[in-house]
Design a protein around this motif. Structure first.
Motif, PDB file in Angstrom:
ATOM      1  N   SER A  97       1.105  -1.261   0.249  1.00 36.69           N
ATOM      2  CA  SER A  97      -0.013  -0.062   0.136  1.00 36.69           C
ATOM      3  C   SER A  97       1.075   1.446  -0.195  1.00 36.69           C
ATOM      4  N   SER A  98       1.083   2.082  -1.518  1.00 40.55           N
ATOM      5  CA  SER A  98       1.352   3.458  -1.191  1.00 40.55           C
ATOM      6  C   SER A  98       0.555   3.998  -0.470  1.00 40.55           C
ATOM      7  N   ILE A  99       0.621   5.272   0.079  1.00 40.06           N
ATOM      8  CA  ILE A  99       0.243   6.241   0.978  1.00 40.06           C
ATOM      9  C   ILE A  99       0.713   7.902   0.562  1.00 40.06           C
ATOM     10  N   GLY A 100      -0.235   8.647   0.306  1.00 46.18           N
ATOM     11  CA  GLY A 100       0.467  10.003   0.123  1.00 46.18           C
ATOM     12  C   GLY A 100      -1.080  11.000   0.003  1.00 46.18           C
ATOM     13  N   THR A 101      -0.539  12.175  -0.989  1.00 40.99           N
ATOM     14  CA  THR A 101      -1.696  13.046  -1.062  1.00 40.99           C
ATOM     15  C   THR A 101      -1.625  13.012  -2.767  1.00 40.99           C
ATOM     16  N   ASP A 102      -0.716  11.529  -3.676  1.00 40.27           N
ATOM     17  CA  ASP A 102      -0.858  11.384  -5.233  1.00 40.27           C
ATOM     18  C   ASP A 102      -1.966  10.733  -5.396  1.00 40.27           C
ATOM     19  N   ILE A 150      -3.618   4.625  -0.426  1.00 39.06           N
ATOM     20  CA  ILE A 150      -4.851   5.260   0.769  1.00 39.06           C
ATOM     21  C   ILE A 150      -3.858   6.737   0.174  1.00 39.06           C
ATOM     22  N   VAL A 151      -5.147   8.042  -0.613  1.00 41.09           N
ATOM     23  CA  VAL A 151      -4.859   8.758  -0.579  1.00 41.09           C
ATOM     24  C   VAL A 151      -5.663   9.686   0.900  1.00 41.09           C
ATOM     25  N   LYS A 159       4.281  11.810  -2.171  1.00 44.78           N
ATOM     26  CA  LYS A 159       4.668   9.805  -2.014  1.00 44.78           C
ATOM     27  C   LYS A 159       5.380   9.451  -0.804  1.00 44.78           C
ATOM     28  N   HIS A 160       3.920   9.983   0.393  1.00 46.63           N
ATOM     29  CA  HIS A 160       4.750   9.422   1.847  1.00 46.63           C
ATOM     30  C   HIS A 160       5.318   8.481   2.266  1.00 46.63           C
ATOM     31  N   LYS A 182       2.430   8.309  12.487  1.00 48.48           N
ATOM     32  CA  LYS A 182       1.765   9.488  12.080  1.00 48.48           C
ATOM     33  C   LYS A 182       2.738  10.253  10.049  1.00 48.48           C
ATOM     34  N   PHE A 183       1.866  10.452   9.659  1.00 47.78           N
ATOM     35  CA  PHE A 183       2.616  10.920   8.534  1.00 47.78           C
ATOM     36  C   PHE A 183       2.208  12.677   8.242  1.00 47.78           C
ATOM     37  N   GLY A 184       2.841  12.915   8.271  1.00 48.06           N
ATOM     38  CA  GLY A 184       3.245  14.604   8.030  1.00 48.06           C
ATOM     39  C   GLY A 184       2.563  15.586   9.000  1.00 48.06           C
ATOM     40  N   SER A 185       1.041  15.802   9.385  1.00 45.82           N
ATOM     41  CA  SER A 185       0.281  16.034  10.814  1.00 45.82           C
ATOM     42  C   SER A 185      -0.711  14.878  10.715  1.00 45.82           C
ATOM     43  N   ALA A 186      -1.133  14.427  10.114  1.00 48.60           N
ATOM     44  CA  ALA A 186      -1.709  13.461   9.800  1.00 48.60           C
ATOM     45  C   ALA A 186      -1.285  12.091  10.611  1.00 48.60           C
ATOM     46  N   LEU A 187      -2.269  12.010  12.187  1.00 53.27           N
ATOM     47  CA  LEU A 187      -2.166  11.405  13.440  1.00 53.27           C
ATOM     48  C   LEU A 187      -3.166   9.370  12.328  1.00 53.27           C
ATOM     49  N   LEU A 188      -3.042   8.317  13.038  1.00 49.90           N
ATOM     50  CA  LEU A 188      -3.954   7.242  12.165  1.00 49.90           C
ATOM     51  C   LEU A 188      -3.503   6.411  12.972  1.00 49.90           C
ATOM     52  N   LYS A 189      -4.632   5.540  13.380  1.00 47.68           N
ATOM     53  CA  LYS A 189      -4.659   4.550  14.514  1.00 47.68           C
ATOM     54  C   LYS A 189      -3.754   2.963  13.146  1.00 47.68           C
TER      55      LYS A 189
END
Length: 243
Positions: free
Chosen positions: A171-176, A181-182, A191-192, A232-239
């Motif tokens: 799974s690639s994660i980013g704003t792209d 997962i966007v 591409k974070h 945490k990706f950037g300022s996005a906090l996830l569990k």
């Protein structure tokens, strides 16, 4: 003043005492490592037992589809993709459970991702084939006998709060928009990061992001995720949740 002249007499005893203390510290560290290894082994066995029990429940639910087309058989009904959530326990000790599969749910979840997964499989299954449900995403190797996993990441804040993102083997994660997962976060890179299933574990890797990737408030380039990790990706906090 006088003892300073006798220091050469006591020096060997001090050196011997330091060596004994060092050996004791090493022995203590070895014992802790052994206990830690035993604990991990026990957790692994317990997790595999939960996996087996959960798959048995899913197979029972999906087994209704095998009656399709039999004379006199009632119309098959798949599991409810959004069963009621029940609370068990008292006051601050209350916990969420799914009323259908009876799995304990994270306190931030308002629906059962396990039942959603199996319901989607039932709908997609061919009517004339026996249904064998499997609630795990095959790892990236995909070979025979490879360990299988099921994992999610759930945003804890922002416009996507509470949304369940099921992980693919890679799974690639980013704003792209082309990412698996966007996430909507202005501090994230296009591409974070990447989460990949490897040898029975979920491995998180930073993809050279500008603001970094953190697990439990520690910046990482590579990290083997475990259930309930905070990412945490950037300022996005996830569990992170997994089975």
């Amino acid at each position: 003043m006088f003892l300073r002249y006798l220091d050469f007499i006591f020096a060997p005893f001090r050196a011997m005492r330091n060596k004994v203390t060092s050996v004791k510290n090493i022995q203590g560290n070895i014992k802790m490592d052994v206990l830690r290894a035993k604990s991990l082994k026990a957790r692994g066995k317990d997790a595999m037992g939960q996996v087996g029990a959960f798959n048995d429940k899913l197979n029972q639910a999906g087994g209704q589809m095998q009656q399709a087309g039999q004379p006199g058989a009632a119309a098959p009904q798949g599991p409810n993709p959004n069963p009621p959530i029940v609370m068990r326990g008292f006051w601050i000790f209350a916990k969420k459970f799914c009323s259908q599969c009876e799995q304990q749910l994270d306190k931030t979840w308002d629906q059962c991702p396990f039942c959603q997964q199996i319901a989607a499989q039932v709908v997609a299954a061919p009517e004339k084939k026996a249904l064998k449900t499997q609630a795990f995403v095959m790892d990236a190797m995909g070979g025979p006998g490879s360990m299988q996993l099921l994992g999610w990441i759930i945003p804890l804040q922002g416009s996507q709060k509470g949304e369940l993102f099921t992980l693919s083997p890679i799974s690639s994660i980013g704003t792209d928009p082309k990412s698996t997962i966007v996430l909507n976060d202005k501090f994230m890179s296009s591409k974070h990061a990447e989460i990949k299933a490897e040898n029975g574990v979920w491995v998180l890797r930073d993809a050279g992001s500008t603001n970094g990737t953190y697990v439990n408030n520690k910046r990482v380039d590579r990290h083997e995720l475990v259930d309930n990790d905070f990412v945490k990706f950037g300022s996005a906090l996830l569990k992170f949740k997994s089975l």
